[in-house]
Design an enzyme around this catalytic site. Structure first.
Site, PDB file in Angstrom:
ATOM      1  CB  CYS A   1     -18.407   1.404 -28.730  1.00 51.00           C
ATOM      2  SG  CYS A   1     -17.988   1.815 -30.223  1.00 51.00           S
ATOM      3  CD  GLU A   2     -18.789   0.542 -22.343  1.00 46.60           C
ATOM      4  OE1 GLU A   2     -19.249   1.384 -21.551  1.00 46.60           O
ATOM      5  OE2 GLU A   2     -19.180  -0.593 -22.644  1.00 46.60           O
TER       6      GLU A   2
ATOM      7  N   PRO B   1       5.193  -4.644  -1.170  1.00 43.44           N
ATOM      8  CG  PRO B   1       7.147  -3.626  -1.719  1.00 43.44           C
ATOM      9  CD  PRO B   1       6.568  -4.578  -0.680  1.00 43.44           C
ATOM     10  N   GLY B   2       3.775  -3.564  -4.050  1.00 42.42           N
ATOM     11  CA  GLY B   2       3.438  -4.016  -5.539  1.00 42.42           C
ATOM     12  C   GLY B   2       3.449  -2.664  -6.215  1.00 42.42           C
TER      13      GLY B   2
ATOM     14  N   GLY C   1       0.852  -1.402  -0.077  1.00 43.32           N
ATOM     15  CA  GLY C   1       0.034   0.002  -0.049  1.00 43.32           C
ATOM     16  C   GLY C   1       0.788   1.361  -0.005  1.00 43.32           C
TER      17      GLY C   1
ATOM     18  CE1 TYR D   1     -10.203   0.195  -8.491  1.00 46.17           C
ATOM     19  CE2 TYR D   1      -7.913   0.847  -9.394  1.00 46.17           C
ATOM     20  CZ  TYR D   1      -8.821   0.042  -9.067  1.00 46.17           C
ATOM     21  OH  TYR D   1      -8.466  -1.266  -8.912  1.00 46.17           O
TER      22      TYR D   1
END
Ligand code: ADP
Ligand code: ASP
Ligand code: MG
Length: 862
Positions: free
Chosen positions: A814-815, A745-746, A708, A787
């Site tokens: 197409c959104e 950690p990522g 995080g 997000y």
């Protein structure tokens, strides 16, 4: 000599501004400039930095020895500065030093100091500093006249004010003073230098204007002299959207109306004393806030000339030490006269009320401690009196966090996502000001900093308003501290290579291996950690995994697929270097992981209850829900009751009895409370919770504090201070040396190392809104749609051209949610230009899809 009373300008310099030679050199040249522009200058300044605090200590100390020590420190600080300025403090300040000695001896002997004695002691701070100040500017060839502010500023008696506030937070008249102007005209000085903070009362006794009161003095002088301008010179380059020392991404507020500045100052922005705006406002005198360290910076201007246009949250501020008085009334408050009677008690005790909120049976009000310094002295009697009317509870250690701006009511709906941060904070009181300039929440003080940080990031850093906001503190300060906080990113130096890659390969994620190596080395600087595990879900690119492997990191896997993938890549890897931490996975995955011999983490008591046999005699880890969540968006917040992750602490006793009965050894405990965390204390706190839980499980050797670590996602955001993270962890380690500490950690390791490149396909202008279309969109990068995450976007092909167009950068999917960035300032883009979306090394490619049958961007490591 100008002898014209209409071109006075008042300059006020605060404590830090008058405490070094280099600042005094700046002050001298500022004075020279103003004088050569034809102004007459009234210079008001504070005591040296820290001296008023020391004087307060002397007042509070009753031991002569301690008081002597503090006294000596005060003298030494003046001697040191005088030395730098080429002056002799003992000669210039002999009278003040002697007075201070006598007063402090008296206080120490009597073990108390009356209010007037306190005022005399406090006043010495400003008296001493201005004596040095005037001697220095004179030594630089300026003709300055030292004035005793007590002869110029008279306090006025205020009805209902306590004796203490009359002497220690005195108020003066704000009208223009023709007599004073005439007197100064007659004396003919173009530069007078006087003290902030001090005044005298009707009987000529010394009074002071309350801590931070030099701003107020300066404003009184500006009113008296009907000055053309009031300039407040301080240690920051203006008023910011938040305290820049707490939130480095705070943005400069270029222009403010008096009302806005008043609101921001009243609600806790220390840079201006709340009482300093009114005197200037009454006479329509503009106030400028300027930076002594760099007088060229534009600063903030406060005036009546600010257009009342944008509806906007401009600042977030916090006031600590707020005291709440909760009055339980059992419906009585609707009775005629209840509130009047209750408020009358406040009036009798000279307590001024700040915020009020009411419900059926409760009225809660807050007292602003700044205005109620005597509360503790009258507390018991006050509560007794009020108890006659209702049941009273005093709630302390609370802070008021305010969103400040204009037309707040009209934009509350936009704050929807910001309000999510309150989900796990107890809010004692909410209040919306009738003037529509402020929205305030009172929360427990230990929650306040985090709340401010989150709100600032959501409401201000993401704001696209161009007119009101200037650069961030970090941007301004960066050029002053060898550029460290605002270093160029790696991709700026590799622009040509990146353009060629995009032209040849089409849309692509490009990862910089040098940058990754550097980031890993930084994180390995967290020396209290015994092992780092890379969370491979952030980016599973083979070449990057190789770098982590070679650097000695382990791997944190959330599915059996990830475990198998790591084993495929590195068949000889020590199984101790693999953590398997799934969530709601099927039984078969646990079986397989146990067979592979990797560490298995359970995050649900269900597995132990239902599949007990599987774990019989095994070593396991437990993922604990520490009870609160933390992170940049609710989808990535993973602790707390609303989260599906972790074993709640109330189930641990049952867990304990199952593991004991079945010879299962709990070797490690794990918690991960979310992502994007910038609070450096967070991991220490998690470790402390885990250490507490570990007392129940005697086999625990490892504490895994999760990941995080917050990434600086864009130029507006703050940097996580890794040094402070280490400090917290090392404190923990000292106290609990029996445990090995792990972290996983990522995002932090890969986010800034990756960029997404895509060429411009088409552009479109729909009225005011411009669209820049690129060849890939949410099929490659879904984070902005999912997000609302903000990634910096630049037109790499035109990086040196001026950014003139506010554009939405969109993909070909197409959104309507297929947007990579909205309201971004870009140069005029053309078909074929290469656009770069920064910080996309984490959760970019791994979350991509072939939606619309469009292949997502490929990956390239350079
Ligand atoms: P001075 O000694 O010059 O009077 P102060 O310490 O009283 O200075 O005020 C300046 C400080 O105010 C800054 O160092 C900063 O930490 C603090 N501050 C708090 N909120 C704000 C804000 N919104 N904008 C600018 N500064 C702020
Ligand atoms: N010296 C006083 C204080 O520190 C006043 C001021 O600096 O504004 O509170
Ligand atoms: Mg101040």
């Amino acid at each position: 000599m100008t002898n014209n009373s209409h071109n006075w300008i008042v300059l006020k310099f605060g404590g830090t501004s008058v405490s070094s030679l280099s600042n005094w050199q700046n002050i001298t040249s500022i004075l020279q400039d103003k004088l050569s522009e034809g102004y007459r200058v009234c210079l008001v300044h504070s005591a040296l930095s820290g001296i008023s605090n020391k004087l307060e200590e002397i007042i509070d100390l009753s031991s002569t020895d301690e008081s002597e020590t503090v006294l000596e420190e005060i003298k030494q600080q003046h001697r040191d500065l005088a030395n730098d300025l080429g002056l002799d403090a003992d000669e210039l300040l002999s009278g003040e030093f002697e007075e201070l000695e006598q007063l402090s001896r008296g206080v120490a002997l009597l073990e108390e100091a009356g209010y007037h004695v306190q005022a005399r002691i406090m006043a010495l701070g400003e008296l001493m500093s201005t004596k040095l100040g005037v001697a220095y500017v004179k030594s630089q060839g300026l003709d300055a006249e030292w004035k005793d502010a007590r002869m110029l500023l008279k306090s006025i008696p205020v009805e209902n004010a306590s004796e203490k506030s009359l002497v220690l937070s005195a108020i003066c008249d704000t009208s223009e003073d023709k007599e004073l102007q005439q007197q100064l005209d007659e004396e003919g000085h173009d530069l007078i230098l006087t003290q902030g903070f001090i005044a005298s009362d009707n009987s000529n006794k010394t009074v002071v204007l309350g801590r931070g009161g030099s701003d107020v003095s300066a404003s009184y002088f500006a009113a008296k002299l009907n000055a053309e301008r009031l300039e407040i010179w301080t240690d920051v380059p203006g008023m910011f959207s938040c305290n820049p020392h707490a939130i480095p991404s705070a943005r400069l507020l270029k222009h403010l109306s008096y009302a806005e500045a008043q609101e921001i100052a009243t609600n806790g922005a220390k840079v201006l004393h709340p009482r300093c705006i009114m005197p200037a406002r009454v006479h329509n005198i503009p106030i400028q806030i300027k930076w002594t360290q760099d007088p060229e910076q534009e600063g903030t201007t406060i005036s009546s000339a600010v257009a009342d246009d944008e509806a906007l949250v401009k600042a977030i501020s916090v006031r600590d030490n707020v005291i709440l008085v909760s009055m339980e009334t059992l419906g009585m408050w609707q009775q005629v006269g209840f509130l009047a009677d209750a408020f009358d008690v406040f009036k009798q005790y000279g307590l001024s009320i700040d915020l009020v909120s009411t419900s059926d049976s409760n009225v809660t009000v807050s007292l602003d401690p700044g205005a109620n310094t005597h509360f503790n002295e009258i507390r018991d009697e006050f509560v007794d009196d009020l108890n006659e009317l209702c049941r009273v509870e005093i709630i302390e250690s609370t802070s008021a966090v305010s969103l400040l701006g204009r037309h707040i009511r009209t934009i509350l709906h936009q704050l929807g996502s910001a309000f999510e941060v309150f989900q796990e904070h107890e809010v004692y009181l909410v209040s919306q000001a009738a003037n529509d300039l402020n929205f305030t929440f009172v929360v427990a003080s230990d929650q306040a900093d985090r709340l401010v940080q989150q709100l600032h990031e959501q409401v201000i850093s993401k704001s696209s308003a161009q007119v009101s906001f200037g650069p961030t503190w970090q941007q301004i300060n960066g050029s002053h501290s060898d550029g460290a906080p605002y270093k160029d990113t790696w991709w700026k130096g590799k622009r040509e290579t990146l353009i060629q890659l995009a032209e040849k390969e089409g849309p692509a994620y490009v990862y910089d291996s040098d940058h990754i190596t550097e980031t890993v080395d930084n994180v390995k600087g967290l020396e209290s950690l015994d092992q780092l595990f890379y969370a491979i879900k952030a980016n599973d690119n083979e070449e990057l995994l190789k770098i982590f492997y070679e650097k000695g990191l382990g791997f944190e896997c959330v599915s059996i697929g990830e475990v198998e993938y790591v084993l495929d890549q590195f068949p000889d890897i020590d199984r101790e270097r693999i953590l398997f931490t799934p969530n709601f996975a099927p039984r078969s995955e646990y079986e397989q992981a146990l067979q592979e011999g990797v560490h298995v983490t359970l995050d649900n008591i269900f597995a132990l209850q239902e599949w007990t046999g599987l774990f019989e005699g095994q070593d396991i880890f437990l993922r604990i829900d520490p009870g609160h969540g933390h992170g940049h968006h609710k989808h990535v917040r993973t602790g707390g009751v609303n989260s599906k992750f972790g074993i709640p602490r109330f189930e641990l006793e049952e867990v304990k009895s199952i593991v004991d009965e079945h010879n299962i050894r709990v070797k490690g405990l794990h918690a991960h409370i979310g992502s994007g965390i910038k609070d450096p204390e967070s991991w220490k706190r998690t470790a402390l919770v885990l250490a507490e839980v570990a007392q129940q499980f005697e086999d625990v050797e490892y504490l895994d504090v999760g990941g995080g670590l917050g990434v600086r996602e864009n130029e507006m955001q703050s940097v996580l201070p890794l040094g402070e993270v280490e400090q917290g962890l090392s404190e923990f380690k000292k106290a609990f040396s029996q445990y090995k500490l792990w972290m996983e950690p990522g995002r932090y390791l890969v986010a800034t190392a990756g960029v997404l490149l895509a060429r411009v396909t088409q552009t479109k202008g729909k009225g005011k809104i411009r669209y820049v279309g690129v060849e890939t969109g949410m099929n490659s990068l879904i984070r902005p749609a999912l997000y609302g995450s903000h990634h910096s976007i630049v037109n790499l092909s035109r990086i040196d051209e001026p950014a003139t167009q506010i554009s939405n950068i969109v993909g070909p999917i197409c959104e309507s949610g297929d947007k990579l960035g909205i309201d971004r300032l870009l140069p005029e883009s053309q078909e074929g230009d290469v656009v770069l979306i920064a910080n996309t090394g984490a959760y970019g490619h791994v979350m991509s899809s072939t939606y619309n049958m469009r292949a997502p961007a490929r990956e390239i490591v350079i």
